[in-house]
Design a protein around this motif. Structure first.
Motif, PDB file in Angstrom:
ATOM      1  N   LYS A 115       0.817  -1.216   0.000  1.00  0.00           N
ATOM      2  CA  LYS A 115       0.000   0.000   0.000  1.00  0.00           C
ATOM      3  C   LYS A 115       0.853   1.270   0.000  1.00  0.00           C
ATOM      4  CE  LYS A 115      -1.891   1.566   3.758  1.00  0.00           C
ATOM      5  NZ  LYS A 115      -2.652   1.723   4.991  1.00  0.00           N
ATOM      6  N   GLU A 116       1.972   1.248   0.695  1.00  0.00           N
ATOM      7  CA  GLU A 116       2.759   2.463   0.904  1.00  0.00           C
ATOM      8  C   GLU A 116       3.872   2.694  -0.114  1.00  0.00           C
ATOM      9  OE1 GLU A 116       2.253   4.914   3.174  1.00  0.00           O
ATOM     10  OE2 GLU A 116       0.429   3.848   3.727  1.00  0.00           O
ATOM     11  N   ALA A 117       4.459   1.643  -0.649  1.00  0.00           N
ATOM     12  CA  ALA A 117       5.656   1.789  -1.488  1.00  0.00           C
ATOM     13  C   ALA A 117       5.287   2.189  -2.915  1.00  0.00           C
ATOM     14  CB  ALA A 117       6.459   0.503  -1.476  1.00  0.00           C
ATOM     15  N   MET A 118       5.548   3.446  -3.258  1.00  0.00           N
ATOM     16  CA  MET A 118       5.167   3.983  -4.565  1.00  0.00           C
ATOM     17  C   MET A 118       6.047   3.473  -5.695  1.00  0.00           C
ATOM     18  SD  MET A 118       4.102   7.967  -3.947  1.00  0.00           S
ATOM     19  CE  MET A 118       5.784   8.478  -3.681  1.00  0.00           C
ATOM     20  N   ILE A 119       7.330   3.223  -5.420  1.00  0.00           N
ATOM     21  CA  ILE A 119       8.245   2.837  -6.496  1.00  0.00           C
ATOM     22  C   ILE A 119       8.724   1.395  -6.349  1.00  0.00           C
ATOM     23  CG2 ILE A 119       8.968   5.214  -6.926  1.00  0.00           C
ATOM     24  CD1 ILE A 119      11.584   4.551  -5.406  1.00  0.00           C
ATOM     25  N   LEU A 120       7.963   0.594  -5.642  1.00  0.00           N
ATOM     26  CA  LEU A 120       8.321  -0.810  -5.448  1.00  0.00           C
ATOM     27  C   LEU A 120       8.293  -1.537  -6.791  1.00  0.00           C
ATOM     28  CD1 LEU A 120       8.935  -2.913  -3.210  1.00  0.00           C
ATOM     29  CD2 LEU A 120       6.486  -3.389  -3.145  1.00  0.00           C
TER      30      LEU A 120
END
Length: 100
Positions: free
Chosen positions: A55-60
């Motif tokens: 949910k949080e990691a934008m560039i995963l």
């Protein structure tokens, strides 16, 4: 180097239990590109932790979950694939791994 921030945790019977940080600090959002989880046991707090990462990691780019041969890769992948992802390019894989 990426540091995964985890603000609240406690131990219970030699088991790490994790809770989502209440402040929404965003320490993962713009830095985390690769996440590996070795020893996934399908426990509730583990699933919640992975859900939070997704949910949080934008560039995963990649998230790899390693399970023992006692677990079904397909079942784990199906469950975790239902979690919403902030990164639209993130590749989620589940592997049978040698657990330490």
């Amino acid at each position: 180097t990426v540091v995964v921030c985890c603000h609240q945790h406690y131990y219970r019977k030699n088991q790490l239990c994790w809770m989502e940080p209440p402040d929404g600090s965003g320490c993962l959002s713009s830095h985390l590109t690769t996440f590996n989880f070795n020893g996934y046991e399908e426990l509730g707090h583990e699933a919640e932790f992975i859900k939070y990462i997704l949910k949080e990691a934008m560039i995963l780019n990649t998230i790899t979950i390693k399970v023992s041969a006692l677990h079904s890769k397909e079942s784990v992948l199906k469950k975790l694939s239902m979690f919403p992802r902030h990164s639209t390019t993130c590749l989620l894989t589940v592997e049978i791994g040698i657990l330490l």
